[in-house]
Enzyme design. Structure first.
Site, PDB file in Angstrom:
ATOM      1  N   LYS A   1      34.153  47.570 -47.677  1.00 59.62           N
ATOM      2  CA  LYS A   1      34.711  49.350 -48.162  1.00 59.62           C
ATOM      3  C   LYS A   1      33.515  49.775 -48.942  1.00 59.62           C
ATOM      4  O   LYS A   1      33.263  50.939 -49.327  1.00 59.62           O
ATOM      5  CB  LYS A   1      35.653  49.260 -48.400  1.00 59.62           C
TER       6      LYS A   1
ATOM      7  N   LYS B   1      32.676  49.123 -51.987  1.00 59.50           N
ATOM      8  CA  LYS B   1      33.289  48.749 -53.138  1.00 59.50           C
ATOM      9  C   LYS B   1      33.124  47.896 -54.192  1.00 59.50           C
ATOM     10  O   LYS B   1      32.716  47.365 -53.371  1.00 59.50           O
ATOM     11  CB  LYS B   1      34.608  49.708 -53.525  1.00 59.50           C
TER      12      LYS B   1
END
Length: 132
Positions: free
Chosen positions: A44, A46
């Site tokens: 993602k 992240k």
């Protein structure tokens, strides 16, 4: 017993997270939190300050949380709902409509995020505008 599930990274645990968990728990008798793994976070784009095990330990310490499970991919939500006999799926309002495809399996509820606080905001204030 009414079972509720929510998903997230829960990095830099703050009062907005606690409020979301409290409100989710009020919707049932048993709250499951599917916690994004470090590997899933990489997919993602992240990066968490705390690793999965540290974030899991913090969530397990929150009185509203009954069980923490790993979130490994986007697709597991449909499986989790059946496996854990979920009645209500809860996400923050910033995901409004994204999980409506689960409505044939359980109730889907989007709740308002706590104003004035977010992990992204904290990271930007600490590390600068490019922090995720």
């Amino acid at each position: 017993m009414r079972r509720v599930i929510t998903y997230g990274t829960y990095d830099l645990l703050h009062y907005g997270h606690i409020e979301l968990l409290r409100r989710a728990r009020e919707m049932g008798d048993y709250l499951i939190v599917a916690l994004s793994t470090d590997e899933f976070n990489k997919l993602k784009n992240k990066k968490s300050y705390y690793d999965y095990e540290q974030r899991k330990m913090m969530l397990e310490s929150v009185r509203y949380v009954d069980l923490v499970i790993p979130e490994n991919n986007w697709e597991q939500k449909k499986t989790d709902i059946g496996k854990y006999e979920i009645d209500t799926f809860v996400m923050g309002h910033d995901w409004e409509g994204e999980f409506d495809f689960l409505k044939d399996q359980c109730e889907v509820v989007y709740i308002n995020r706590t104003e004035g606080i977010s992990t992204t905001q904290i990271k930007r204030e600490l590390y600068g505008k490019d922090a995720k």
